[in-house]
Design an enzyme around this catalytic site. Structure first.
Site, PDB file in Angstrom:
ATOM      1  N   TYR A 279       0.842  -1.204   0.000  1.00 34.93           N
ATOM      2  CA  TYR A 279       0.000   0.000   0.000  1.00 34.93           C
ATOM      3  C   TYR A 279       0.877   1.253   0.000  1.00 34.93           C
ATOM      4  CZ  TYR A 279      -3.624   3.315   1.537  1.00 34.93           C
ATOM      5  OH  TYR A 279      -4.478   4.386   1.630  1.00 34.93           O
TER       6      TYR A 279
ATOM      7  N   LYS B  44       1.119   4.253  -2.934  1.00 32.88           N
ATOM      8  CA  LYS B  44       0.855   5.674  -2.678  1.00 32.88           C
ATOM      9  C   LYS B  44       2.106   6.523  -2.957  1.00 32.88           C
ATOM     10  CE  LYS B  44      -3.498   5.302  -1.530  1.00 32.88           C
ATOM     11  NZ  LYS B  44      -4.553   5.836  -2.413  1.00 32.88           N
TER      12      LYS B  44
HETATM   13  P1  NAP Z   1     -13.363   2.901   1.341  1.00 31.23           P
HETATM   14  O1  NAP Z   1     -14.312   3.362   2.381  1.00 31.23           O
HETATM   15  O2  NAP Z   1     -12.898   1.498   1.344  1.00 31.23           O
HETATM   16  O3  NAP Z   1     -13.969   3.282  -0.103  1.00 31.23           O
HETATM   17  C1  NAP Z   1     -13.246   2.998  -1.251  1.00 31.23           C
HETATM   18  C2  NAP Z   1     -14.159   3.101  -2.435  1.00 31.23           C
HETATM   19  O4  NAP Z   1     -13.395   2.746  -3.600  1.00 31.23           O
HETATM   20  C3  NAP Z   1     -15.324   2.142  -2.361  1.00 31.23           C
HETATM   21  O5  NAP Z   1     -16.503   2.760  -2.822  1.00 31.23           O
HETATM   22  C4  NAP Z   1     -14.891   1.014  -3.280  1.00 31.23           C
HETATM   23  O6  NAP Z   1     -15.959   0.320  -3.896  1.00 31.23           O
HETATM   24  C5  NAP Z   1     -14.108   1.764  -4.332  1.00 31.23           C
HETATM   25  N1  NAP Z   1     -13.216   0.853  -5.037  1.00 31.23           N
HETATM   26  C6  NAP Z   1     -12.260   0.061  -4.508  1.00 31.23           C
HETATM   27  N2  NAP Z   1     -11.720  -0.700  -5.460  1.00 31.23           N
HETATM   28  C7  NAP Z   1     -12.335  -0.391  -6.614  1.00 31.23           C
HETATM   29  C8  NAP Z   1     -12.235  -0.866  -7.955  1.00 31.23           C
HETATM   30  N3  NAP Z   1     -11.382  -1.840  -8.279  1.00 31.23           N
HETATM   31  N4  NAP Z   1     -13.033  -0.319  -8.885  1.00 31.23           N
HETATM   32  C9  NAP Z   1     -13.907   0.653  -8.574  1.00 31.23           C
HETATM   33  N5  NAP Z   1     -14.071   1.133  -7.311  1.00 31.23           N
HETATM   34  C10 NAP Z   1     -13.294   0.613  -6.356  1.00 31.23           C
HETATM   35  O7  NAP Z   1     -12.011   3.764   1.393  1.00 31.23           O
HETATM   36  P2  NAP Z   1     -11.731   5.271   1.855  1.00 31.23           P
HETATM   37  O8  NAP Z   1     -11.171   5.217   3.216  1.00 31.23           O
HETATM   38  O9  NAP Z   1     -12.894   6.132   1.568  1.00 31.23           O
HETATM   39  O10 NAP Z   1     -10.511   5.584   0.874  1.00 31.23           O
HETATM   40  C11 NAP Z   1     -10.590   6.519  -0.177  1.00 31.23           C
HETATM   41  C12 NAP Z   1      -9.190   6.945  -0.541  1.00 31.23           C
HETATM   42  O11 NAP Z   1      -8.555   7.525   0.608  1.00 31.23           O
HETATM   43  C13 NAP Z   1      -8.284   5.812  -0.999  1.00 31.23           C
HETATM   44  O12 NAP Z   1      -7.473   6.247  -2.051  1.00 31.23           O
HETATM   45  C14 NAP Z   1      -7.430   5.536   0.229  1.00 31.23           C
HETATM   46  O13 NAP Z   1      -6.200   4.937  -0.106  1.00 31.23           O
HETATM   47  C15 NAP Z   1      -7.291   6.922   0.776  1.00 31.23           C
HETATM   48  N6  NAP Z   1      -6.930   6.983   2.191  1.00 31.23           N
HETATM   49  C16 NAP Z   1      -7.713   6.383   3.121  1.00 31.23           C
HETATM   50  C17 NAP Z   1      -7.342   6.457   4.455  1.00 31.23           C
HETATM   51  C18 NAP Z   1      -8.155   5.813   5.536  1.00 31.23           C
HETATM   52  O14 NAP Z   1      -7.652   5.644   6.654  1.00 31.23           O
HETATM   53  N7  NAP Z   1      -9.424   5.477   5.306  1.00 31.23           N
HETATM   54  C19 NAP Z   1      -6.176   7.125   4.839  1.00 31.23           C
HETATM   55  C20 NAP Z   1      -5.397   7.738   3.845  1.00 31.23           C
HETATM   56  C21 NAP Z   1      -5.798   7.658   2.523  1.00 31.23           C
HETATM   57  P3  NAP Z   1     -16.991  -0.596  -3.076  1.00 31.23           P
HETATM   58  O15 NAP Z   1     -18.210   0.246  -2.965  1.00 31.23           O
HETATM   59  O16 NAP Z   1     -17.128  -1.816  -3.888  1.00 31.23           O
HETATM   60  O17 NAP Z   1     -16.367  -0.902  -1.731  1.00 31.23           O
END
Ligand code: NAP
Length: 244
Positions: free
Chosen positions: A149, A153
């Protein structure tokens, strides 16, 4: 500061849950016509029921050709948020090759694919635009069990800088946001247990994780004309974690 996206068309990937879902709603509230792309149909259906006027696209971004096909008649886009990502956590010593491929396909390669299609349209129409890539503090700090991961990033940060370099002459700005932990579905995978969460919280000067709206606020700012001279940046939303 009032941000207005009246007359703008936006595409948000990973819009089904978490940060992408809230970004979609806030863009729509600010007047944008939003296209919400994600993987799971039921998440998109419930989002569409809650958010008037959005369009949805259901596709797995890991599939390059299916994604191209799904986006081929999307029309002009002014604002792109590459937000979709996955976190497959495992100790470095146990990393499985298929998890490397899957992670890079979604977190990096899909950003190239979607951004190429959208940026080509911006260039052809000479309208310019703004792209925000959702990266992470994990691009710049080592986190236990996050080797792949973190690598995706780190790659995303550097790719975004080159995108900014090459697309800038076409008035396309490209920036990253780099949040700390946010308690979305993804955040809960890595950080629900106190033995994981507490050492991380102790390294964050503000002493807490980020709320979804705190990430979305910065995404909207970078998309907007209020950030008209900002490109090629990685903006931490981390309560000071990366500064220490
Ligand atoms: P999340 O709640 O898991 O949501 C991710 C979304 O992306 C979901 O709607 C998921 O679809 C969709 N997705 C994943 N794989 C996909 C694919 N192959 N094709 C199309 N859609 C896909 O994650 P989040 O926390 O909101 O994360 C959003 C961003 O923030 C990401 O880039 C993550 O790396 C970044 N981020 C997150 C955190 C954290 O702690 N949460 C911290 C730093 C950065 P589904 O509806 O099927 O699940």
């Amino acid at each position: 500061m009032e941000i207005n996206f009246n007359g703008k068309r936006a595409l948000v990937t990973g819009a089904g849950q978490g940060i992408g879902r809230e970004t979609t709603k806030r863009l729509a509230d600010c007047g944008a016509q939003v296209i919400a792309l994600s993987r799971t149909r039921e998440h998109l259906d419930s989002l569409a029921a809650e958010t008037q006027g959005i369009e949805v696209i259901c596709v797995d971004l890991a599939d390059w050709e299916k994604t191209r096909n799904a986006l081929k008649s999307i029309g002009h886009i002014d604002l792109l948020v590459n937000n979709a990502a996955i976190a497959l956590l495992e100790p470095f010593i146990d990393i499985k090759p298929e998890n490397i491929d899957r992670s890079f396909d979604v977190n990096v390669k899909a950003v190239v694919n979607v951004s190429q299609m959208i940026a080509r349209g911006m260039i052809e129409r000479k309208t310019g635009g703004s792209i925000v890539n959702v990266s992470s503090q994990a691009s710049q700090a080592a986190l236990q069990d996050h080797a792949v991961y973190c690598a995706t990033k780190g790659a995303l940060d550097m790719m975004s800088k080159v995108m900014a370099l090459e697309l800038g002459p076409n008035k396309i700005r490209v920036n990253c946001v780099n949040p700390t932990v946010v308690m979305t579905a993804m955040g809960k995978i890595g950080w629900s247990k106190p033995e994981k969460a507490n050492p991380m919280l102790n390294k964050i000067p503000l002493g807490r994780f980020a709320d979804v709206h705190e990430v979305v606020d910065v995404i909207l700012f970078l998309l907007s004309d209020k950030a008209s001279m900002i490109t090629g940046t990685t903006v931490p939303i981390d309560g000071g974690f990366l500064a220490c």
